[in-house]
Design a protein around this motif. Structure first.
Motif, PDB file in Angstrom:
ATOM      1  N   ALA A   1       0.837  -1.207   0.000  1.00 28.86           N
ATOM      2  CA  ALA A   1       0.000   0.000   0.000  1.00 28.86           C
ATOM      3  C   ALA A   1       0.870   1.254   0.000  1.00 28.86           C
ATOM      4  N   TRP A   2       1.870   1.317   0.877  1.00 27.69           N
ATOM      5  CA  TRP A   2       2.728   2.503   0.947  1.00 27.69           C
ATOM      6  C   TRP A   2       3.482   2.714  -0.360  1.00 27.69           C
ATOM      7  N   ASN A   3       3.855   1.635  -1.042  1.00 29.38           N
ATOM      8  CA  ASN A   3       4.572   1.790  -2.309  1.00 29.38           C
ATOM      9  C   ASN A   3       3.684   2.317  -3.432  1.00 29.38           C
ATOM     10  N   THR A   4       2.372   2.364  -3.242  1.00 27.69           N
ATOM     11  CA  THR A   4       1.510   3.017  -4.222  1.00 27.69           C
ATOM     12  C   THR A   4       1.656   4.528  -4.141  1.00 27.69           C
ATOM     13  N   ARG A   5       2.054   5.037  -2.995  1.00 27.63           N
ATOM     14  CA  ARG A   5       2.150   6.471  -2.716  1.00 27.63           C
ATOM     15  C   ARG A   5       0.795   7.149  -2.912  1.00 27.63           C
ATOM     16  N   ASP A   6      -0.260   6.431  -2.576  1.00 22.59           N
ATOM     17  CA  ASP A   6      -1.627   6.968  -2.649  1.00 22.59           C
ATOM     18  C   ASP A   6      -2.092   7.220  -1.216  1.00 22.59           C
ATOM     19  N   PRO A   7      -2.015   8.477  -0.742  1.00 18.58           N
ATOM     20  CA  PRO A   7      -2.287   8.765   0.665  1.00 18.58           C
ATOM     21  C   PRO A   7      -3.683   8.357   1.126  1.00 18.58           C
ATOM     22  N   HIS A   8      -4.674   8.504   0.273  1.00 18.36           N
ATOM     23  CA  HIS A   8      -6.049   8.187   0.675  1.00 18.36           C
ATOM     24  C   HIS A   8      -6.259   6.675   0.750  1.00 18.36           C
TER      25      HIS A   8
ATOM     26  N   ARG B   1      10.705   4.184  -2.554  1.00 13.52           N
ATOM     27  CA  ARG B   1      10.586   2.726  -2.606  1.00 13.52           C
ATOM     28  C   ARG B   1      10.867   2.188  -1.205  1.00 13.52           C
ATOM     29  N   LEU B   2       9.962   1.344  -0.716  1.00 11.97           N
ATOM     30  CA  LEU B   2       9.971   0.888   0.678  1.00 11.97           C
ATOM     31  C   LEU B   2      10.035  -0.632   0.758  1.00 11.97           C
ATOM     32  N   VAL B   3      10.793  -1.120   1.738  1.00 12.27           N
ATOM     33  CA  VAL B   3      10.800  -2.543   2.096  1.00 12.27           C
ATOM     34  C   VAL B   3      10.544  -2.632   3.594  1.00 12.27           C
ATOM     35  N   LYS B   4       9.555  -3.448   3.970  1.00 13.02           N
ATOM     36  CA  LYS B   4       9.250  -3.693   5.386  1.00 13.02           C
ATOM     37  C   LYS B   4       9.542  -5.151   5.694  1.00 13.02           C
ATOM     38  N   GLU B   5       9.869  -5.425   6.950  1.00 12.83           N
ATOM     39  CA  GLU B   5      10.138  -6.795   7.387  1.00 12.83           C
ATOM     40  C   GLU B   5       9.580  -6.990   8.792  1.00 12.83           C
ATOM     41  N   LEU B   6       8.913  -8.110   8.972  1.00  7.70           N
ATOM     42  CA  LEU B   6       8.389  -8.466  10.291  1.00  7.70           C
ATOM     43  C   LEU B   6       9.534  -8.640  11.265  1.00  7.70           C
ATOM     44  N   TRP B   7       9.398  -8.036  12.446  1.00 14.50           N
ATOM     45  CA  TRP B   7      10.383  -8.205  13.508  1.00 14.50           C
ATOM     46  C   TRP B   7       9.814  -9.111  14.603  1.00 14.50           C
ATOM     47  N   ALA B   8       8.577  -8.818  15.031  1.00 13.10           N
ATOM     48  CA  ALA B   8       7.950  -9.608  16.090  1.00 13.10           C
ATOM     49  C   ALA B   8       6.442  -9.392  16.030  1.00 13.10           C
TER      50      ALA B   8
ATOM     51  N   GLY C   1       6.145   1.479  -7.541  1.00 16.69           N
ATOM     52  CA  GLY C   1       5.007   0.619  -7.243  1.00 16.69           C
ATOM     53  C   GLY C   1       5.433  -0.553  -6.383  1.00 16.69           C
ATOM     54  N   ARG C   2       4.665  -1.632  -6.460  1.00 18.67           N
ATOM     55  CA  ARG C   2       4.885  -2.821  -5.621  1.00 18.67           C
ATOM     56  C   ARG C   2       6.274  -3.419  -5.853  1.00 18.67           C
ATOM     57  N   ARG C   3       6.935  -3.774  -4.748  1.00 20.76           N
ATOM     58  CA  ARG C   3       8.224  -4.467  -4.838  1.00 20.76           C
ATOM     59  C   ARG C   3       7.991  -5.848  -5.427  1.00 20.76           C
ATOM     60  N   PRO C   4       8.740  -6.231  -6.459  1.00 19.66           N
ATOM     61  CA  PRO C   4       8.570  -7.562  -7.039  1.00 19.66           C
ATOM     62  C   PRO C   4       8.848  -8.658  -6.002  1.00 19.66           C
ATOM     63  N   ASP C   5       8.136  -9.751  -6.116  1.00 19.85           N
ATOM     64  CA  ASP C   5       8.295 -10.863  -5.175  1.00 19.85           C
ATOM     65  C   ASP C   5       9.716 -11.399  -5.126  1.00 19.85           C
TER      66      ASP C   5
END
Length: 156
Positions: A26-33, A73-80, A142-146
């Motif tokens: 969602a954040w990589n769309t850069r669509d605030p709404h 361009r954003l990458v997130k990773e689960l920590w806990a 846009g979306r980070r490729p898998d």
């Protein structure tokens, strides 16, 4: 009644991982709404030194953010994860209007309501100036490729 936003708490490792990837996408769309709809109408945020309440303030904040942070361009990773809470680490790359690139590193703590909307978001973020040659996130906007490496694989 608010529409559910799966995955729902309590989170397992897999559902928490899916929630994190959905937020990244969602954040990589850069669509605030669009992004703001993932939060409760009265969601409370701390982002760096800003304190926000509600979707309208979130959308306004994100609009300002993405006007300033170009080619984001954003990458997130689960920590806990535990119950209705998820901790995330992330990095994103962007440039300012002078062409200076940055990599911003941070951690977020999230708390969700029963229908899967984020009620609280606490973010701590640091910005590191980088050269264009040091960039690691090169996919089209846009979306980070898998198949693009995540933070751990990139040594971040």
């Amino acid at each position: 009644m608010t529409e559910q936003r799966p995955p729902l708490p309590p989170f397992t490792r897999e559902t928490a991982r899916r929630k994190v990837r959905a937020a990244e996408d969602a954040w990589n769309t850069r669509d605030p709404h669009r992004v703001a709809l993932a939060y409760t109408p009265d969601s409370r945020w701390r982002n760096r030194t800003e304190f926000l309440t509600g979707r309208e303030q979130i959308a306004e904040f994100l609009t300002r953010k993405w006007r300033r942070e170009l080619d984001y361009r954003l990458v997130k990773e689960l920590w806990a994860h535990d119950g209705d809470r998820i901790a995330v680490r992330f990095a994103y790359e962007w440039r300012d209007d002078s062409g200076q690139w940055y990599r911003s590193y941070g951690n977020e703590n999230w708390e969700f309501d029963r229908v899967g909307l984020m009620a609280h978001r606490h973010a701590a973020i640091n910005d590191l100036p980088i050269t264009a040659a040091e960039r690691l996130f090169h996919w089209p906007l846009g979306r980070r490729p898998d198949d693009h490496p995540g933070l751990t694989s990139l040594g971040l």
